[in-house]
Design a protein around this motif. Structure first.
Motif, PDB file in Angstrom:
ATOM      1  N   VAL A  19       0.861  -1.175  -0.002  1.00  0.00           N
ATOM      2  CA  VAL A  19       0.101   0.075  -0.055  1.00  0.00           C
ATOM      3  C   VAL A  19       0.960   1.303  -0.104  1.00  0.00           C
ATOM      4  CG1 VAL A  19      -1.799   1.573   1.378  1.00  0.00           C
ATOM      5  CG2 VAL A  19      -1.877  -1.294   1.114  1.00  0.00           C
ATOM      6  N   ALA A  20       0.674   2.088  -0.785  1.00  0.00           N
ATOM      7  CA  ALA A  20       0.859   3.543  -0.867  1.00  0.00           C
ATOM      8  C   ALA A  20       0.062   4.574  -0.151  1.00  0.00           C
ATOM      9  CB  ALA A  20       1.308   4.303  -2.344  1.00  0.00           C
ATOM     10  N   VAL A  21       0.510   4.707   0.927  1.00  0.00           N
ATOM     11  CA  VAL A  21      -0.744   4.947   2.011  1.00  0.00           C
ATOM     12  C   VAL A  21      -1.140   6.791   1.888  1.00  0.00           C
ATOM     13  CG1 VAL A  21       0.359   5.738   4.058  1.00  0.00           C
ATOM     14  CG2 VAL A  21      -1.801   4.658   4.263  1.00  0.00           C
ATOM     15  N   HIS A  22      -0.177   7.372   1.217  1.00  0.00           N
ATOM     16  CA  HIS A  22      -0.549   8.846   1.146  1.00  0.00           C
ATOM     17  C   HIS A  22       0.137   9.293  -0.157  1.00  0.00           C
ATOM     18  CE1 HIS A  22      -0.588  13.004   3.266  1.00  0.00           C
ATOM     19  NE2 HIS A  22      -0.593  13.192   1.851  1.00  0.00           N
ATOM     20  N   GLY A  62       0.014  -2.776  -4.616  1.00  0.00           N
ATOM     21  CA  GLY A  62      -1.766  -3.353  -4.806  1.00  0.00           C
ATOM     22  C   GLY A  62      -2.670  -2.208  -4.427  1.00  0.00           C
ATOM     23  N   THR A  63      -2.140  -1.101  -3.719  1.00  0.00           N
ATOM     24  CA  THR A  63      -3.371  -0.186  -3.457  1.00  0.00           C
ATOM     25  C   THR A  63      -2.538   1.436  -3.253  1.00  0.00           C
ATOM     26  OG1 THR A  63      -4.469  -2.097  -2.314  1.00  0.00           O
ATOM     27  CG2 THR A  63      -4.958   0.562  -1.690  1.00  0.00           C
ATOM     28  N   PHE A  64      -3.303   2.268  -3.757  1.00  0.00           N
ATOM     29  CA  PHE A  64      -2.965   3.493  -3.784  1.00  0.00           C
ATOM     30  C   PHE A  64      -3.899   4.439  -3.173  1.00  0.00           C
ATOM     31  CE2 PHE A  64      -2.750   7.722  -5.717  1.00  0.00           C
ATOM     32  CZ  PHE A  64      -1.570   7.947  -6.167  1.00  0.00           C
ATOM     33  N   VAL A  65      -3.614   5.033  -2.004  1.00  0.00           N
ATOM     34  CA  VAL A  65      -4.501   5.658  -1.206  1.00  0.00           C
ATOM     35  C   VAL A  65      -4.444   7.303  -1.793  1.00  0.00           C
ATOM     36  CG1 VAL A  65      -5.310   6.587   1.004  1.00  0.00           C
ATOM     37  CG2 VAL A  65      -4.408   4.241   0.867  1.00  0.00           C
ATOM     38  N   LEU A 304       5.774  -2.464   7.248  1.00  0.00           N
ATOM     39  CA  LEU A 304       5.679  -0.975   7.034  1.00  0.00           C
ATOM     40  C   LEU A 304       4.550  -0.960   5.823  1.00  0.00           C
ATOM     41  CD1 LEU A 304       9.286  -0.281   7.437  1.00  0.00           C
ATOM     42  CD2 LEU A 304       7.422   0.710   8.923  1.00  0.00           C
ATOM     43  N   LEU A 305       4.862  -1.652   4.794  1.00  0.00           N
ATOM     44  CA  LEU A 305       4.081  -1.456   3.548  1.00  0.00           C
ATOM     45  C   LEU A 305       2.768  -2.351   3.347  1.00  0.00           C
ATOM     46  CD1 LEU A 305       7.147  -1.036   1.348  1.00  0.00           C
ATOM     47  CD2 LEU A 305       5.108   0.617   1.498  1.00  0.00           C
ATOM     48  N   GLN A 306       2.863  -3.316   4.060  1.00  0.00           N
ATOM     49  CA  GLN A 306       1.394  -4.291   4.068  1.00  0.00           C
ATOM     50  C   GLN A 306       0.631  -4.385   5.354  1.00  0.00           C
ATOM     51  OE1 GLN A 306       1.884  -7.911   1.504  1.00  0.00           O
ATOM     52  NE2 GLN A 306       4.047  -7.309   1.280  1.00  0.00           N
TER      53      GLN A 306
END
Length: 317
Positions: A19-22, A62-65, A304-306
């Protein structure tokens, strides 16, 4: 089953992967997308954005916030199309980057109205898109201190988070004491709040990350890649090695369970040129290799990333 709202529907948190959370599909100040100097056709925006998201997926993302708030260029139908084209989950937000980006209609609104608007976008959908927001964005206005409008937005966000179970993501982690007081008054567990940009070069010295951790809040190291080594670095940039050293110190303090990382890059900026040479894929191309070189193992990188983002984004109600 743990669930997360994406623009294409609610999915199990286990399907988020890295996940790229920001991040931002396209961020600009209110109205900037209409400025003829910076006007982009839909084709130009796709041309800039799709390759970045496809590369992100190829790397294992997988995921872009998308942390673009109301009034800052959020375009949920566009996000749905991008997600369909690239296979990347996109999580949209409700809320505002800061009170100073809220147009008068919202700036003059009551806490109750704002909370209701946030809840509607989370539980019913954003406009008539049918896409539900998965996170609430709040922020500190320019000047480094929370304004009265910021505080109203934070209180509305806290009420919406308690009512719906989605988390809150903040723009900047400076002046967090009033925010924590508001969240506590509204009964919001601070584990549901990610205090963002703790690594921002301009504001990092003013960010009380130890205090935030002690309160139970999450810490966002999410401007990775805004390096002073860039050809034309932003004013909030920071030396690459200095940022990593700061990050490693927090890992060594045992803060890993509360740390989340991202690049805060713009795929196709609105109303400004953006920062050349910086994309979401800094995460894979530079950040992860730098972490490994600094002695951070793959198990920690996975946390950190998942693991941490999946836990953070999971709807709790």
């Amino acid at each position: 089953m743990s669930k997360v709202n994406t623009v294409l529907g609610t999915i199990p948190a286990e399907e988020l992967k890295i996940v790229a959370v920001h991040e931002h599909i396209g961020y600009g100040m209110p109205g900037s997308e209409l400025d003829s100097k910076w006007w982009k056709t839909p084709e130009e925006r796709y041309e800039e954005t799709v390759p970045k998201l496809r590369r992100f997926a190829d790397y294992g993302g997988g995921t872009f916030v998308d942390a673009t708030g109301i009034c800052n260029g959020r375009d949920v139908d566009y996000y749905k199309s991008l997600s369909t084209k690239t296979g990347v989950n996109i999580v949209a937000c409700t809320g505002f980057v800061g009170g100073d980006t809220a147009l008068p209609h919202f700036a003059k609104a009551s806490v109750a109205y704002l909370a209701q608007a946030f809840v509607h976008e989370i539980t019913v959908g954003i406009g008539n898109t049918g896409a539900k927001a998965g996170v609430i964005k709040v922020g500190v206005s320019r000047g480094g201190r929370m304004t009265e409008l910021d505080k109203r937005i934070y209180r509305a966000a806290a009420r919406a988070a308690v009512a719906t179970g989605v988390p809150i993501l903040t723009h900047l982690a400076i002046d967090p004491e009033p925010a924590v007081a508001i969240f506590n008054e509204e009964g919001l567990d601070l584990d549901r709040v990610l205090f963002g940009h703790a690594d921002d070069g301009l504001n990092a010295p003013k960010t009380p990350h130890d205090w935030i951790y002690e309160q139970g809040g999450r810490i966002g190291f999410d401007t990775f890649g805004y390096d002073l080594e860039l050809e034309d670095p932003p004013f909030w940039g920071r030396k690459r090695a200095e940022r990593m050293k700061h990050f490693v110190q927090l890992v060594q303090k045992g803060y890993t369970d509360k740390l989340l990382v991202s690049a805060d890059a713009n795929c196709s900026p609105l109303g400004w040129p953006g920062v050349k040479g910086h994309t979401v894929n800094y995460i894979f191309e530079d950040m992860i290799p730098d972490m490994r070189d600094a002695g951070i193992d793959d198990a920690t990188i996975k946390v950190l990333l998942q693991d941490n983002p999946a836990d953070f984004l999971t709807i709790r109600n």
